[in-house]
Design an enzyme around this catalytic site. Structure first.
Site, PDB file in Angstrom:
ATOM      1  N   GLY A  41       0.819  -1.211   0.000  1.00 28.84           N
ATOM      2  CA  GLY A  41       0.000   0.000   0.000  1.00 28.84           C
ATOM      3  C   GLY A  41       0.850   1.256   0.000  1.00 28.84           C
ATOM      4  O   GLY A  41       0.657   2.164  -0.815  1.00 28.84           O
ATOM      5  N   ALA A  42       1.816   1.312   0.900  1.00 24.25           N
ATOM      6  CA  ALA A  42       2.685   2.481   0.993  1.00 24.25           C
ATOM      7  C   ALA A  42       3.528   2.630  -0.274  1.00 24.25           C
ATOM      8  O   ALA A  42       3.731   3.749  -0.767  1.00 24.25           O
ATOM      9  CB  ALA A  42       3.581   2.378   2.216  1.00 24.25           C
ATOM     10  N   ASN A  43       4.022   1.524  -0.818  1.00 18.81           N
ATOM     11  CA  ASN A  43       4.796   1.588  -2.057  1.00 18.81           C
ATOM     12  C   ASN A  43       3.981   2.225  -3.178  1.00 18.81           C
ATOM     13  O   ASN A  43       4.467   3.088  -3.921  1.00 18.81           O
ATOM     14  CB  ASN A  43       5.235   0.191  -2.503  1.00 18.81           C
ATOM     15  CG  ASN A  43       6.235  -0.454  -1.570  1.00 18.81           C
ATOM     16  OD1 ASN A  43       6.823   0.203  -0.715  1.00 18.81           O
ATOM     17  ND2 ASN A  43       6.422  -1.753  -1.726  1.00 18.81           N
ATOM     18  N   ASP A 246      17.217  -5.014  -8.456  1.00 20.74           N
ATOM     19  CA  ASP A 246      16.319  -5.474  -7.401  1.00 20.74           C
ATOM     20  C   ASP A 246      14.895  -5.306  -7.914  1.00 20.74           C
ATOM     21  O   ASP A 246      14.468  -4.189  -8.213  1.00 20.74           O
ATOM     22  CB  ASP A 246      16.548  -4.642  -6.136  1.00 20.74           C
ATOM     23  CG  ASP A 246      15.698  -5.086  -4.949  1.00 20.74           C
ATOM     24  OD1 ASP A 246      14.839  -5.974  -5.133  1.00 20.74           O
ATOM     25  OD2 ASP A 246      15.886  -4.533  -3.852  1.00 20.74           O
ATOM     26  N   ALA A 249       9.161  -4.140  -5.513  1.00 24.22           N
ATOM     27  CA  ALA A 249       8.297  -2.973  -5.779  1.00 24.22           C
ATOM     28  C   ALA A 249       8.072  -2.687  -7.259  1.00 24.22           C
ATOM     29  O   ALA A 249       7.419  -1.703  -7.592  1.00 24.22           O
ATOM     30  CB  ALA A 249       8.808  -1.721  -5.081  1.00 24.22           C
ATOM     31  N   ALA A 250       8.573  -3.537  -8.140  1.00 27.98           N
ATOM     32  CA  ALA A 250       8.314  -3.314  -9.572  1.00 27.98           C
ATOM     33  C   ALA A 250       6.821  -3.327  -9.863  1.00 27.98           C
ATOM     34  O   ALA A 250       6.294  -2.450 -10.555  1.00 27.98           O
ATOM     35  CB  ALA A 250       9.032  -4.371 -10.403  1.00 27.98           C
ATOM     36  N   GLY A 251       6.126  -4.331  -9.316  1.00 30.33           N
ATOM     37  CA  GLY A 251       4.682  -4.412  -9.515  1.00 30.33           C
ATOM     38  C   GLY A 251       3.940  -3.254  -8.876  1.00 30.33           C
ATOM     39  O   GLY A 251       2.942  -2.761  -9.418  1.00 30.33           O
ATOM     40  N   ASP A 252       4.428  -2.808  -7.722  1.00 27.33           N
ATOM     41  CA  ASP A 252       3.782  -1.677  -7.043  1.00 27.33           C
ATOM     42  C   ASP A 252       3.957  -0.393  -7.835  1.00 27.33           C
ATOM     43  O   ASP A 252       3.035   0.419  -7.939  1.00 27.33           O
ATOM     44  CB  ASP A 252       4.365  -1.509  -5.640  1.00 27.33           C
ATOM     45  CG  ASP A 252       4.042  -2.686  -4.733  1.00 27.33           C
ATOM     46  OD1 ASP A 252       3.010  -3.337  -4.951  1.00 27.33           O
ATOM     47  OD2 ASP A 252       4.841  -2.967  -3.818  1.00 27.33           O
ATOM     48  N   GLY A 287      15.896  -1.684  -3.096  1.00 28.30           N
ATOM     49  CA  GLY A 287      14.857  -1.361  -2.131  1.00 28.30           C
ATOM     50  C   GLY A 287      13.482  -1.217  -2.749  1.00 28.30           C
ATOM     51  O   GLY A 287      13.291  -1.371  -3.953  1.00 28.30           O
TER      52      GLY A 287
END
Length: 309
Positions: A41-43, A246, A249-252, A287
């Protein structure tokens, strides 16, 4: 810029760099450990904010060092945090992420305060949804809360982008109210109760979800790109070739970018192309939130790669 509401998890990510992802029973020696702001959510909220979106977040953290640091970090990114509450009984959610030298990862999540993001908290902050164009939500919070939010958005005419991660059983009464579903291959396989090995499999599984009432399905397939389908259109979008550092978070970042582009009036296909570039830029950094790019970085990257839409 239209208002976007994000409802979801807020975690501290403990990122552990390893030579390779360990298999069951294997011990590997890590060569680095760092803490980053995370939680799907935050991402997604941070991604939206850095890309120029107007974003309000509803979430929950523990009243501890991690929670306070994450809360202040979201404020720094110009996210409206009045819907975020501190829990005095349970710690902040924490994700333990192994990242290999090839940029692959696996993740173990302790939900912490996220599992107490309940319907009462949503009702308390219902005014945040007023005037919103879109709501972005995931599944690192209780499913009953997700159902309540989706119903609320449906009544208010707010389009819902649901990132079904981690995958879990979802009722048809929820799916039929979803504007865009953004699973990866694993999540699509779970939701459609099918095996995914080819694009044809993705197409068939996506149609299963369209039959359930989802308006649009966009499946992210890593270095292969993404596959979009609705009742009128189907299209494979190639990934942008980069050297992955890394993939966390790619999807986010992809989901956040979709929301921003749509809020700016782009059609879905143009929004997917924009999101593809954002996701590619994200995987070139370490990250979760630390890897999420700003709009000027994305525009420069797009210009370099020849995108002109």
């Amino acid at each position: 810029m239209e208002k976007i509401v994000v409802v979801g998890s807020i975690n501290m990510d403990v990122v552990i760099r390893v030579p390779h992802i360990p298999v069951v029973g294997e011990t590997v020696i890590a060569y680095d450990l760092k803490n980053y702001g995370g939680g799907k959510g935050a991402n997604q909220a941070v991604s939206i904010a850095r890309l120029g979106g107007t974003v309000f977040m509803i979430g929950r953290v523990g009243n501890d060092e991690y929670g306070k640091k994450l809360y202040e970090g979201l404020k720094i990114d110009s996210i409206d945090v009045k819907g975020i509450e501190f829990d005095y009984e349970i710690p902040t959610g924490t994700a333990y992420i192994n990242v290999s030298e090839r940029g692959e990862n696996n993740i173990v999540v302790y939900q912490g305060a996220n599992k107490r993001l309940n319907i009462e908290q949503i009702e308390k902050h219902e005014d945040i949804f007023d005037g919103a164009k879109m709501c972005v939500i995931q599944l690192e919070i209780p499913v009953e809360t997700v159902e309540f939010v989706v119903d609320l958005c449906y009544r208010k005419g707010i389009k819902v982008i649901l990132n079904p991660a981690p995958a879990c059983e979802l009722p048809d009464t929820l799916l039929e109210k979803v504007y865009i579903l953004t699973p990866n291959e694993t999540e699509l396989a779970f939701l459609s109760k099918s095996k995914i090995e080819t694009i044809a499999d993705i197409k068939k599984a996506s149609k299963y979800l369209l039959d359930k009432g989802v308006q649009n399905v966009i499946t992210t397939i890593g270095e292969k790109g993404s596959f979009f389908i609705n009742k009128d259109t189907e299209k494979l979008f190639d990934a942008i070739k980069v050297t992955a550092v890394d993939t966390t978070a790619a999807g986010d970042s992809f989901t956040g970018a979709l929301a921003v582009a749509l809020s700016e009036g782009k059609n879905i296909e143009s929004a997917i192309e924009f999101a593809t570039y954002v996701a590619a830029l994200t995987v070139t950094k370490e990250g979760a939130q630390s890897s999420l790019p700003y709009r000027d970085e994305v525009e420069k990257f797009i210009k370099e790669r020849g995108y002109n839409k």
